[in-house]
Design a protein around this motif. Structure first.
Motif, PDB file in Angstrom:
ATOM      1  N   ARG A 209      35.367  54.192  32.218  1.00  0.00           N
ATOM      2  CA  ARG A 209      36.522  53.687  30.877  1.00  0.00           C
ATOM      3  C   ARG A 209      35.645  54.984  30.286  1.00  0.00           C
ATOM      4  O   ARG A 209      35.793  55.811  29.122  1.00  0.00           O
ATOM      5  CB  ARG A 209      36.409  52.952  30.095  1.00  0.00           C
ATOM      6  CG  ARG A 209      36.832  53.115  29.334  1.00  0.00           C
ATOM      7  CD  ARG A 209      36.634  51.469  28.387  1.00  0.00           C
ATOM      8  NE  ARG A 209      35.146  51.029  27.624  1.00  0.00           N
ATOM      9  CZ  ARG A 209      35.214  51.626  26.894  1.00  0.00           C
ATOM     10  NH1 ARG A 209      35.441  52.209  25.967  1.00  0.00           N
ATOM     11  NH2 ARG A 209      33.778  51.290  25.869  1.00  0.00           N
ATOM     12  N   LEU A 210      34.248  55.030  30.438  1.00  0.00           N
ATOM     13  CA  LEU A 210      33.244  56.011  29.108  1.00  0.00           C
ATOM     14  C   LEU A 210      33.752  57.833  29.904  1.00  0.00           C
ATOM     15  O   LEU A 210      34.026  58.662  28.976  1.00  0.00           O
ATOM     16  CB  LEU A 210      31.440  55.653  29.528  1.00  0.00           C
ATOM     17  CG  LEU A 210      31.460  54.247  29.106  1.00  0.00           C
ATOM     18  CD1 LEU A 210      30.073  54.318  29.040  1.00  0.00           C
ATOM     19  CD2 LEU A 210      31.931  54.259  27.397  1.00  0.00           C
ATOM     20  N   LYS A 211      33.754  57.150  31.118  1.00  0.00           N
ATOM     21  CA  LYS A 211      34.249  58.704  31.712  1.00  0.00           C
ATOM     22  C   LYS A 211      35.297  59.859  31.542  1.00  0.00           C
ATOM     23  O   LYS A 211      35.516  61.142  30.349  1.00  0.00           O
ATOM     24  CB  LYS A 211      33.787  58.899  32.878  1.00  0.00           C
ATOM     25  CG  LYS A 211      34.858  60.347  33.824  1.00  0.00           C
ATOM     26  CD  LYS A 211      34.694  60.398  35.733  1.00  0.00           C
ATOM     27  CE  LYS A 211      34.919  61.685  35.586  1.00  0.00           C
ATOM     28  NZ  LYS A 211      35.488  61.792  37.151  1.00  0.00           N
ATOM     29  N   TYR A 212      36.367  58.368  31.449  1.00  0.00           N
ATOM     30  CA  TYR A 212      38.070  58.963  30.692  1.00  0.00           C
ATOM     31  C   TYR A 212      37.701  59.125  29.092  1.00  0.00           C
ATOM     32  O   TYR A 212      38.763  60.205  28.753  1.00  0.00           O
ATOM     33  CB  TYR A 212      38.556  57.770  30.713  1.00  0.00           C
ATOM     34  CG  TYR A 212      40.068  57.533  30.600  1.00  0.00           C
ATOM     35  CD1 TYR A 212      41.162  58.777  31.385  1.00  0.00           C
ATOM     36  CD2 TYR A 212      40.312  58.108  29.514  1.00  0.00           C
ATOM     37  CE1 TYR A 212      42.247  58.829  31.051  1.00  0.00           C
ATOM     38  CE2 TYR A 212      42.138  57.855  28.898  1.00  0.00           C
ATOM     39  CZ  TYR A 212      42.929  58.997  29.842  1.00  0.00           C
ATOM     40  OH  TYR A 212      44.271  58.395  29.720  1.00  0.00           O
ATOM     41  N   MET A 213      37.240  58.697  28.494  1.00  0.00           N
ATOM     42  CA  MET A 213      36.957  58.864  26.419  1.00  0.00           C
ATOM     43  C   MET A 213      36.198  60.199  27.080  1.00  0.00           C
ATOM     44  O   MET A 213      36.551  60.733  25.381  1.00  0.00           O
ATOM     45  CB  MET A 213      35.943  58.141  26.164  1.00  0.00           C
ATOM     46  CG  MET A 213      37.301  56.773  26.237  1.00  0.00           C
ATOM     47  SD  MET A 213      36.721  55.045  25.433  1.00  0.00           S
ATOM     48  CE  MET A 213      35.713  55.877  23.781  1.00  0.00           C
ATOM     49  N   PHE A 214      35.172  60.529  27.465  1.00  0.00           N
ATOM     50  CA  PHE A 214      34.017  61.449  26.730  1.00  0.00           C
ATOM     51  C   PHE A 214      34.412  62.900  27.767  1.00  0.00           C
ATOM     52  O   PHE A 214      33.941  64.133  27.238  1.00  0.00           O
ATOM     53  CB  PHE A 214      32.942  61.053  26.734  1.00  0.00           C
ATOM     54  CG  PHE A 214      32.895  59.554  25.746  1.00  0.00           C
ATOM     55  CD1 PHE A 214      32.518  60.361  24.778  1.00  0.00           C
ATOM     56  CD2 PHE A 214      32.454  58.303  25.640  1.00  0.00           C
ATOM     57  CE1 PHE A 214      32.072  59.394  22.801  1.00  0.00           C
ATOM     58  CE2 PHE A 214      32.586  57.276  24.590  1.00  0.00           C
ATOM     59  CZ  PHE A 214      32.466  57.791  23.324  1.00  0.00           C
ATOM     60  N   ALA A 215      34.283  62.369  28.663  1.00  0.00           N
ATOM     61  CA  ALA A 215      34.339  64.077  29.852  1.00  0.00           C
ATOM     62  C   ALA A 215      34.603  64.554  29.548  1.00  0.00           C
ATOM     63  O   ALA A 215      34.351  66.380  29.794  1.00  0.00           O
ATOM     64  CB  ALA A 215      34.567  63.244  31.125  1.00  0.00           C
ATOM     65  N   ASP A 216      36.146  64.886  28.304  1.00  0.00           N
ATOM     66  CA  ASP A 216      37.192  66.003  28.692  1.00  0.00           C
ATOM     67  C   ASP A 216      36.279  66.478  27.075  1.00  0.00           C
ATOM     68  O   ASP A 216      37.324  67.025  26.390  1.00  0.00           O
ATOM     69  CB  ASP A 216      38.344  65.689  28.789  1.00  0.00           C
ATOM     70  CG  ASP A 216      38.869  65.717  29.533  1.00  0.00           C
ATOM     71  OD1 ASP A 216      37.724  66.140  30.257  1.00  0.00           O
ATOM     72  OD2 ASP A 216      39.540  64.308  30.490  1.00  0.00           O
ATOM     73  N   ALA A 217      36.423  65.662  26.336  1.00  0.00           N
ATOM     74  CA  ALA A 217      36.021  65.647  24.410  1.00  0.00           C
ATOM     75  C   ALA A 217      34.653  67.276  25.291  1.00  0.00           C
ATOM     76  O   ALA A 217      33.942  67.397  25.142  1.00  0.00           O
ATOM     77  CB  ALA A 217      34.801  64.791  23.988  1.00  0.00           C
ATOM     78  N   PRO A 218      35.046  67.566  23.936  1.00  0.00           N
ATOM     79  CA  PRO A 218      34.342  69.730  23.602  1.00  0.00           C
ATOM     80  C   PRO A 218      32.780  69.321  23.095  1.00  0.00           C
ATOM     81  O   PRO A 218      32.805  70.110  23.304  1.00  0.00           O
ATOM     82  CB  PRO A 218      35.366  70.049  22.878  1.00  0.00           C
ATOM     83  CG  PRO A 218      36.178  69.510  21.656  1.00  0.00           C
ATOM     84  CD  PRO A 218      36.728  67.467  23.320  1.00  0.00           C
ATOM     85  N   ASN A 219      32.413  68.472  22.371  1.00  0.00           N
ATOM     86  CA  ASN A 219      31.416  68.237  22.459  1.00  0.00           C
ATOM     87  C   ASN A 219      30.675  67.065  22.271  1.00  0.00           C
ATOM     88  O   ASN A 219      30.025  66.121  22.184  1.00  0.00           O
ATOM     89  CB  ASN A 219      31.683  68.088  20.492  1.00  0.00           C
ATOM     90  CG  ASN A 219      31.845  68.789  19.583  1.00  0.00           C
ATOM     91  OD1 ASN A 219      31.466  69.881  20.114  1.00  0.00           O
ATOM     92  ND2 ASN A 219      32.851  68.768  19.059  1.00  0.00           N
ATOM     93  N   HIS A 220      31.081  66.518  23.688  1.00  0.00           N
ATOM     94  CA  HIS A 220      30.120  65.666  24.807  1.00  0.00           C
ATOM     95  C   HIS A 220      29.039  65.269  24.136  1.00  0.00           C
ATOM     96  O   HIS A 220      28.597  64.108  23.969  1.00  0.00           O
ATOM     97  CB  HIS A 220      31.238  65.784  25.947  1.00  0.00           C
ATOM     98  CG  HIS A 220      30.781  64.784  26.904  1.00  0.00           C
ATOM     99  ND1 HIS A 220      30.527  64.931  28.135  1.00  0.00           N
ATOM    100  CD2 HIS A 220      30.282  63.155  26.762  1.00  0.00           C
ATOM    101  CE1 HIS A 220      30.367  64.166  28.749  1.00  0.00           C
ATOM    102  NE2 HIS A 220      30.428  62.674  27.495  1.00  0.00           N
TER     103      HIS A 220
END
Length: 474
Positions: free
Chosen positions: A460-471
């Motif tokens: 779930r965390l990977k899905y939410m944050f992995a593609d965030a540009p400011n991860h």
């Protein structure tokens, strides 16, 4: 170990000189605070390679940790809500015959009670606590039935995939993500690691060739362990091997230790950019246990490997070497000079947690707890010292199914693992209590259910944050 009187009696005033002593490097810092890094190892163990000279840390952190870790032996606060369950507290539906490792820990606990009859049970038990793996093959520690109808269906699906002319590796990864049945785990791991080809007809010849190649390395290089320029490497391996899961009889057998020494020495010789670094020894154990289970029906914890033929032992050794090598190919920057991979991952974890749970992050900042003080080991040993071996094996089913599972996905697992303990973390209101909690997390009775929940949260965390540009940046 009795404490020196100056530690027992020191006042606030004589803590100050220790705080002024600067740790010149992370290597020195780790050595001076061995309690922070090692569970069950000698007090003078260097956690990182003797050849590694890591960058200087914030001196304030180093000073505080050196003082606080020394203090933890004499000033443990009693917190009944964090008392770890004993073996007698286990639900009756998951009790099994005691292994020698469980019996040893029981004796240690009884001796501790005899020494301190008037004291309440301390919030943290005697070291070591992590190596008690008992029931390596009994992964359903929460009492679930050994095989449900669904599991039988899954096993049949695996067998169909593995017996096809060309195994569909994408489908095999998809099936393996929720866990691999014990019966087919050895061949599945060989395929997922890239050691075996997907083509059924090529597998037998590939295994034969790779096993012969490994023992060719033994003939070519192993005698050089006695040469001067390899003595330090071999000596460190020789010291570390008995410390690998010290309470599991399997790993204390001389024949098993010889196998581990050969695997680690050959790997170090063939990878001069990193050489051998403490922590790599732990990474052999899951492969060894899985490939041993191919030939052993009963639980392997107490199995005497001298009952196996020489050919079988050679196959297990070579397969363990190649699969460990494949794993390390993806995370070698964790072990090169100054271990930059680990430092980057710890920093990434800090920034990720600051976005996931700002309250926990600020709690660490308030009490001056640095992520490096607990998460270095999480990255260096892939959480192996935080989890029972049966849980590591289940975790690796998923890691081998994920793209960059041992590097990228491991970051999210560590974040989920940390947040799992948020209540306990927020209940601690000083540096010492926080560090002691984070170094002794109560996972000893974890099984498939707990690992499944942890992996689901990590996904779930990977899905939410992995593609965030400011991860990694706020």
């Amino acid at each position: 170990m009795p404490l020196p009187s100056f530690i027992k009696d020191r006042s606030k005033a004589n803590v100050l000189p220790m705080k002024s002593k600067k740790a010149s490097s992370f290597h020195e810092f780790a050595r001076n605070t061995s309690d922070a890094w090692d569970i069950g190892d000698d007090e003078d163990e260097d956690f990182t390679s003797s050849s590694s000279s890591l960058q200087t840390l914030n001196s304030k952190v180093a000073k505080a940790t050196a003082a606080q870790v020394l203090e933890n032996h004499s000033k443990l606060r009693v917190k009944p809500e964090r008392v770890q369950p004993t073996l007698s507290d286990m639900p009756t539906n998951c009790k099994v015959n005691k292994s020698s490792s469980e019996a040893q820990l029981s004796r240690m606990s009884e001796e501790a009670c005899m020494r301190t009859p008037l004291q309440k049970q301390q919030s943290l038990p005697l070291r070591p606590i992590i190596p008690l793996v008992a029931r390596i093959s009994d992964q359903n520690a929460s009492g679930a039935p050994p095989m449900t109808v669904r599991e039988k269906t899954r096993l049949e699906k695996f067998r169909q995939l593995l017996s096809s002319h060309n195994t569909d590796l994408d489908e095999l990864r998809k099936c393996s993500w929720p866990g691999v049945p014990r019966e087919v785990r050895p061949v599945t791991w060989r395929l997922l690691s890239g050691y075996l080809p997907a083509n059924m007809e090529r597998r037998k010849l590939t295994l034969q060739r790779k096993r012969e190649e490994y023992f060719g390395f033994i003939q070519q290089y192993y005698d050089s362990r006695n040469e001067e320029h390899h003595q330090d490497t071999y000596r460190q391996i020789h010291i570390d091997i008995p410390r690998t899961n010290p309470l599991i009889p399997l790993f204390q057998q001389p024949l098993v230790q010889e196998i581990f020494e050969r695997i680690l020495f050959i790997w170090a010789i063939r990878h001069p950019a990193s050489g051998y670094v403490q922590g790599i020894n732990d990474l052999v154990t899951p492969f060894f246990v899985v490939f041993l289970s191919e030939y052993v029906e009963e639980d392997v914890e107490n199995f005497d490997v001298t009952n196996l033929s020489q050919d079988v032992l050679r196959s297990i050794e070579a397969d363990s070497f190649w699969c460990m090598s494949k794993l390390l190919d993806g995370i070698q920057d964790n072990y090169t000079f100054a271990q930059p991979g680990i430092q980057k991952k710890v920093k990434a974890l800090e920034e990720l947690v600051s976005r996931i749970d700002e309250q926990v992050h600020n709690h660490f900042r308030k009490y001056e707890v640095e992520y490096l003080q607990f998460a270095f080991r999480w990255m260096n040993n892939l959480l192996m010292r935080e989890l029972p071996l049966r849980c590591t094996i289940r975790l690796w089913d998923t890691y081998q199914s994920e793209p960059e599972g041992f590097s990228h996905f491991h970051l999210y697992v560590c974040a989920a693992f940390l947040i799992k303990w948020r209540k306990e973390i927020l209940d601690e209101e000083d540096f010492q209590g926080l560090l002691m909690l984070l170094q002794n997390l109560p996972t000893i009775h974890w099984g498939n259910e707990e690992i499944g929940l942890l992996l689901a949260e990590a996904y779930r965390l990977k899905y939410m944050f992995a593609d965030a540009p400011n991860h990694y940046r706020r």
